[in-house]
Design a protein around this motif. Structure first.
Motif, PDB file in Angstrom:
ATOM      1  N   GLU A   1      20.409 -47.627   4.856  1.00 40.51           N
ATOM      2  CA  GLU A   1      21.288 -46.456   4.784  1.00 40.51           C
ATOM      3  C   GLU A   1      20.573 -45.299   4.098  1.00 40.51           C
ATOM      4  O   GLU A   1      20.717 -44.140   4.503  1.00 40.51           O
ATOM      5  N   SER A   2      19.789 -45.578   3.068  1.00 42.56           N
ATOM      6  CA  SER A   2      19.021 -44.518   2.410  1.00 42.56           C
ATOM      7  C   SER A   2      18.076 -43.846   3.397  1.00 42.56           C
ATOM      8  O   SER A   2      17.955 -42.612   3.413  1.00 42.56           O
ATOM      9  N   LEU A   3      17.416 -44.628   4.241  1.00 38.96           N
ATOM     10  CA  LEU A   3      16.501 -44.048   5.227  1.00 38.96           C
ATOM     11  C   LEU A   3      17.258 -43.235   6.281  1.00 38.96           C
ATOM     12  O   LEU A   3      16.755 -42.201   6.743  1.00 38.96           O
ATOM     13  N   ALA A   4      18.457 -43.676   6.649  1.00 35.57           N
ATOM     14  CA  ALA A   4      19.268 -42.897   7.597  1.00 35.57           C
ATOM     15  C   ALA A   4      19.629 -41.541   6.990  1.00 35.57           C
ATOM     16  O   ALA A   4      19.582 -40.507   7.666  1.00 35.57           O
ATOM     17  N   ARG A   5      19.974 -41.539   5.710  1.00 35.76           N
ATOM     18  CA  ARG A   5      20.298 -40.286   5.029  1.00 35.76           C
ATOM     19  C   ARG A   5      19.065 -39.401   4.885  1.00 35.76           C
ATOM     20  O   ARG A   5      19.138 -38.184   5.053  1.00 35.76           O
ATOM     21  N   LEU A   6      17.919 -40.014   4.569  1.00 35.54           N
ATOM     22  CA  LEU A   6      16.675 -39.262   4.454  1.00 35.54           C
ATOM     23  C   LEU A   6      16.335 -38.617   5.798  1.00 35.54           C
ATOM     24  O   LEU A   6      15.932 -37.448   5.858  1.00 35.54           O
ATOM     25  N   GLU A   7      16.512 -39.364   6.874  1.00 37.15           N
ATOM     26  CA  GLU A   7      16.269 -38.815   8.209  1.00 37.15           C
ATOM     27  C   GLU A   7      17.156 -37.599   8.465  1.00 37.15           C
ATOM     28  O   GLU A   7      16.675 -36.547   8.925  1.00 37.15           O
ATOM     29  N   ALA A   8      18.445 -37.720   8.175  1.00 39.82           N
ATOM     30  CA  ALA A   8      19.372 -36.608   8.426  1.00 39.82           C
ATOM     31  C   ALA A   8      18.941 -35.355   7.664  1.00 39.82           C
ATOM     32  O   ALA A   8      18.939 -34.242   8.222  1.00 39.82           O
ATOM     33  N   LEU A   9      18.565 -35.510   6.407  1.00 42.13           N
ATOM     34  CA  LEU A   9      18.131 -34.364   5.613  1.00 42.13           C
ATOM     35  C   LEU A   9      16.827 -33.780   6.155  1.00 42.13           C
ATOM     36  O   LEU A   9      16.678 -32.559   6.260  1.00 42.13           O
ATOM     37  N   ALA A  10      15.881 -34.642   6.506  1.00 41.43           N
ATOM     38  CA  ALA A  10      14.586 -34.165   7.009  1.00 41.43           C
ATOM     39  C   ALA A  10      14.750 -33.445   8.343  1.00 41.43           C
ATOM     40  O   ALA A  10      14.168 -32.366   8.546  1.00 41.43           O
ATOM     41  N   VAL A  11      15.541 -34.001   9.244  1.00 45.65           N
ATOM     42  CA  VAL A  11      15.760 -33.373  10.544  1.00 45.65           C
ATOM     43  C   VAL A  11      16.476 -32.034  10.355  1.00 45.65           C
ATOM     44  O   VAL A  11      16.096 -31.026  10.948  1.00 45.65           O
ATOM     45  N   GLY A  12      17.494 -31.997   9.513  1.00 46.81           N
ATOM     46  CA  GLY A  12      18.229 -30.757   9.269  1.00 46.81           C
ATOM     47  C   GLY A  12      17.352 -29.662   8.687  1.00 46.81           C
ATOM     48  O   GLY A  12      17.384 -28.516   9.138  1.00 46.81           O
ATOM     49  N   ARG A  13      16.553 -30.005   7.688  1.00 45.93           N
ATOM     50  CA  ARG A  13      15.657 -29.007   7.080  1.00 45.93           C
ATOM     51  C   ARG A  13      14.603 -28.537   8.075  1.00 45.93           C
ATOM     52  O   ARG A  13      14.278 -27.356   8.140  1.00 45.93           O
ATOM     53  N   HIS A  14      14.076 -29.493   8.841  1.00 44.94           N
ATOM     54  CA  HIS A  14      13.044 -29.165   9.811  1.00 44.94           C
ATOM     55  C   HIS A  14      13.608 -28.216  10.877  1.00 44.94           C
ATOM     56  O   HIS A  14      12.971 -27.233  11.246  1.00 44.94           O
ATOM     57  N   ARG A  15      14.803 -28.486  11.321  1.00 43.24           N
ATOM     58  CA  ARG A  15      15.467 -27.655  12.320  1.00 43.24           C
ATOM     59  C   ARG A  15      15.757 -26.261  11.746  1.00 43.24           C
ATOM     60  O   ARG A  15      15.536 -25.246  12.392  1.00 43.24           O
ATOM     61  N   ARG A  16      16.257 -26.226  10.504  1.00 45.75           N
ATOM     62  CA  ARG A  16      16.582 -24.960   9.837  1.00 45.75           C
ATOM     63  C   ARG A  16      15.328 -24.102   9.647  1.00 45.75           C
ATOM     64  O   ARG A  16      15.403 -22.881   9.678  1.00 45.75           O
ATOM     65  N   ALA A  17      14.199 -24.759   9.417  1.00 44.30           N
ATOM     66  CA  ALA A  17      12.946 -24.032   9.230  1.00 44.30           C
ATOM     67  C   ALA A  17      12.417 -23.488  10.560  1.00 44.30           C
ATOM     68  O   ALA A  17      11.414 -22.784  10.582  1.00 44.30           O
ATOM     69  N   GLY A  18      13.085 -23.860  11.655  1.00 44.93           N
ATOM     70  CA  GLY A  18      12.673 -23.373  12.968  1.00 44.93           C
ATOM     71  C   GLY A  18      11.497 -24.103  13.552  1.00 44.93           C
ATOM     72  O   GLY A  18      10.865 -23.633  14.490  1.00 44.93           O
ATOM     73  N   THR A  19      11.225 -25.293  13.010  1.00 45.25           N
ATOM     74  CA  THR A  19      10.070 -26.044  13.503  1.00 45.25           C
ATOM     75  C   THR A  19      10.456 -27.294  14.278  1.00 45.25           C
ATOM     76  O   THR A  19       9.604 -28.023  14.721  1.00 45.25           O
ATOM     77  N   GLY A  20      11.753 -27.509  14.432  1.00 44.79           N
ATOM     78  CA  GLY A  20      12.185 -28.712  15.137  1.00 44.79           C
ATOM     79  C   GLY A  20      13.145 -28.376  16.257  1.00 44.79           C
ATOM     80  O   GLY A  20      13.617 -27.251  16.390  1.00 44.79           O
ATOM     81  N   PRO A  21      13.445 -29.362  17.117  1.00 42.51           N
ATOM     82  CA  PRO A  21      14.356 -29.129  18.237  1.00 42.51           C
ATOM     83  C   PRO A  21      15.779 -28.882  17.734  1.00 42.51           C
ATOM     84  O   PRO A  21      16.194 -29.401  16.719  1.00 42.51           O
ATOM     85  N   ALA A  22      16.510 -28.069  18.437  1.00 39.57           N
ATOM     86  CA  ALA A  22      17.901 -27.745  18.070  1.00 39.57           C
ATOM     87  C   ALA A  22      18.865 -28.627  18.848  1.00 39.57           C
ATOM     88  O   ALA A  22      19.732 -28.145  19.563  1.00 39.57           O
ATOM     89  N   THR A  23      18.711 -29.926  18.728  1.00 31.61           N
ATOM     90  CA  THR A  23      19.589 -30.845  19.453  1.00 31.61           C
ATOM     91  C   THR A  23      20.834 -31.146  18.682  1.00 31.61           C
ATOM     92  O   THR A  23      20.937 -30.961  17.522  1.00 31.61           O
TER      93      THR A  23
END
Length: 154
Positions: free
Chosen positions: A132-154
């Protein structure tokens, strides 16, 4: 050590950015809550996060210290939970191509009351918690990456 892993759809640096933000610790580490202080040098070796574990009103003050770090690659922590025990935690980031990371989280209880439990019992608690910790870490990393404009906007 009890190890779990998860493949996340961002590069290792995006995952490490979350880990390097000590104030986000309670947002992804299951059981951690109420960050009281984060050393300015976090995640340098010897730096601390001062936080609480457990649910209110039964919270214990805890401290987590960095024992080793290779930015973007790995982080070794020691969590000190008072009488509950001390744990060694190793987070490893392995790139998969240019846009994915295998995140491995290994933990072992090294002292205190928790250290008295057989490894099989520790695994029953630690493995689901750390997944569960890794699932939460993924959500935060994907969200930050997307917000920074470097990731897909899925």
């Amino acid at each position: 050590m009890i190890e779990v892993s998860r493949t996340v759809p961002v590069p290792p640096g995006a995952v490490f950015d979350v880990v390097a933000d000590g104030w986000s610790f309670a947002g992804w580490v299951v059981g951690s809550c109420h960050i009281r202080d984060v050393d300015e040098s976090w995640p340098a070796v010897g730096s601390h996060i001062h936080h609480s574990i457990g649910a209110w009103p039964l919270q214990l003050k805890d401290t987590t210290v960095v024992r080793a770090v290779e930015p973007g690659v790995s982080l070794e922590l020691e969590a000190r939970g008072g009488a509950l025990g001390t744990a060694k935690i190793v987070l490893t980031l392995v790139p998969q191509g240019s846009d994915e990371t295998v995140v491995r989280l290994a933990e072992s209880v090294t002292g205190g009351a928790g250290g008295l439990l057989p490894k099989t019992v520790q695994a029953l608690v630690l493995a689901p918690r750390n997944k569960e910790s890794l699932a939460r870490l993924e959500a935060l990393a994907v969200g930050r990456h997307r917000r920074a404009g470097t990731g897909p906007a899925t």
